[in-house]
Design an enzyme around this catalytic site. Structure first.
Site, PDB file in Angstrom:
ATOM      1  N   ALA A  12      21.109  38.393 -26.556  1.00 51.34           N
ATOM      2  CA  ALA A  12      22.166  37.811 -25.734  1.00 51.34           C
ATOM      3  C   ALA A  12      22.344  36.364 -26.183  1.00 51.34           C
ATOM      4  CB  ALA A  12      21.763  37.880 -24.265  1.00 51.34           C
ATOM      5  N   GLY A  54      18.648  41.280 -26.293  1.00 55.84           N
ATOM      6  CA  GLY A  54      19.824  42.095 -26.020  1.00 55.84           C
ATOM      7  C   GLY A  54      20.242  42.938 -27.222  1.00 55.84           C
ATOM      8  N   GLU A 110      18.148  45.909 -27.022  1.00 58.09           N
ATOM      9  CA  GLU A 110      18.613  46.667 -25.852  1.00 58.09           C
ATOM     10  C   GLU A 110      19.927  47.393 -26.149  1.00 58.09           C
ATOM     11  OE1 GLU A 110      18.136  42.974 -23.497  1.00 58.09           O
ATOM     12  OE2 GLU A 110      17.092  44.231 -22.050  1.00 58.09           O
ATOM     13  N   GLU A 154      12.232  37.805 -24.898  1.00 59.02           N
ATOM     14  CA  GLU A 154      12.761  37.007 -23.791  1.00 59.02           C
ATOM     15  C   GLU A 154      11.700  36.154 -23.117  1.00 59.02           C
ATOM     16  OE1 GLU A 154      13.489  40.197 -24.382  1.00 59.02           O
ATOM     17  OE2 GLU A 154      15.578  40.631 -23.902  1.00 59.02           O
TER      18      GLU A 154
END
Ligand code: CO8
Length: 258
Positions: free
Chosen positions: A65, A109, A112, A132
């Site tokens: 992300a 992300g 993911e 993270e």
């Protein structure tokens, strides 16, 4: 349709979507989510398209992300925007099959997003991780759940707690990816696999996808009943009649998609 952060092309019945923010190693910001949502919905709605491939660059599938987008947000912002919820409705909700073709970094992300795919084909350069924790947070797009289901508790826990990366060989051994191929062959291999899926009766492809996903979302007894019902629904399609008749007549099936 025009997109800011991705490239989309159709190769016969296969839609190829390429993440295209090279300056940020394909970090996933709000615009990427908006573009992917539009592209996956267009793919789902187009009867000429029967499988999709999502890929990144040689260096990065996606490095996570977008940290620069998140750095100044506070908890109320994340909560009120229900940050990351759009990935479920915009990407995971895709009903037709799609493959993630991963080279280089698939972190946070990015890992993911790859795990949202129906399966992953990895280049030998692929690196997966949920780092993270090093940013003071934790996965927010499904990483802790999908990674644990894919590789088991110990390895998922170790990866989330240490932030270490897993290479392609370990990802294959652990069941995170379906196959590892030389980086130079990644796209060709993924497109060829997608073309095989695209040659199948489309409703059967969608229902096979739905069935396998049941295994991760539903108690066994209920999933077995649903599997039977879905199987029974497929027997009512014209493509079932054609598929079985073609087998008996020793010829390839010609699909109507219904
Ligand atoms: N976000 C924004 N920009 C990024 C990101 C990212 N995730 N990753 C890389 N970039 C940018 C860099 O800032 C750099 O930009 P610039 O040139 O402007 O400085 C450019 O991409 C190139 O990156 P590097 O120079 O760092 O390239 P290296 O080859 O040296 O390193 C790495 C590559 C190892 C991949 C490194 O870039 C890295 O560690 N990136 C971050 C990986 C990461 O931590 N990902 C997880 C992000 S958090 C997440 O995904 C979910 C968060 C859930 C939070 C829930 C909150 C509610």
């Amino acid at each position: 349709m025009s997109y800011e952060t991705i490239l989309v092309e159709q190769r016969d019945a296969v839609t190829l979507i390429t993440l295209n923010r090279p300056q940020a190693l394909n970090a996933l910001n709000t615009q990427v989510l908006a573009d992917l949502t539009q592209a996956f919905r267009a793919y789902d709605a187009d009867p000429s398209q029967r499988c999709a491939v999502l890929t990144g660059s040689e260096k990065a599938f996606a490095a996570g992300a977008d940290i620069k987008e998140m750095v100044d947000k506070d908890a109320a912002d994340f909560f009120l925007e229900d940050f990351f919820s759009g990935w479920q409705t915009g990407v995971v909700a895709t009903r037709k099959p799609w493959i993630a073709a991963v080279a280089g970094f698939a972190l946070g992300g990015g890992c993911e997003l790859a795990m949202m795919a129906d399966f992953i084909i990895a280049a030998d350069t692929a690196r997966f991780g949920q780092p993270e924790i090093k940013l003071g947070v934790a996965p927010g797009m499904g990483g802790s759940q999908r990674l644990a289901r894919a590789v088991g508790k110990s390895v998922a826990m170790e990866m989330c707690l240490t932030g270490r990366m897993m290479d392609a060989a370990e990802a294959k051994q652990g069941g995170l990816v379906a196959r590892v191929v030389p980086a130079a062959d990644l796209l060709e291999d993924a497109l060829k696999t997608a073309a095989t899926i695209a040659s199948m009766p489309p409703m059967a492809a969608m229902i096979n996808k739905e069935m396998v996903n049941l295994a991760f979302e539903t108690p066994l007894n209920q999933a077995l009943t649903t599997e039977r019902r879905l199987f029974q629904i497929l027997t009512a399609t014209e493509d079932k009649k054609e598929g079985m008749t073609a087998f008996v007549e020793k010829r390839p099936g010609v699909w109507k998609g219904r």
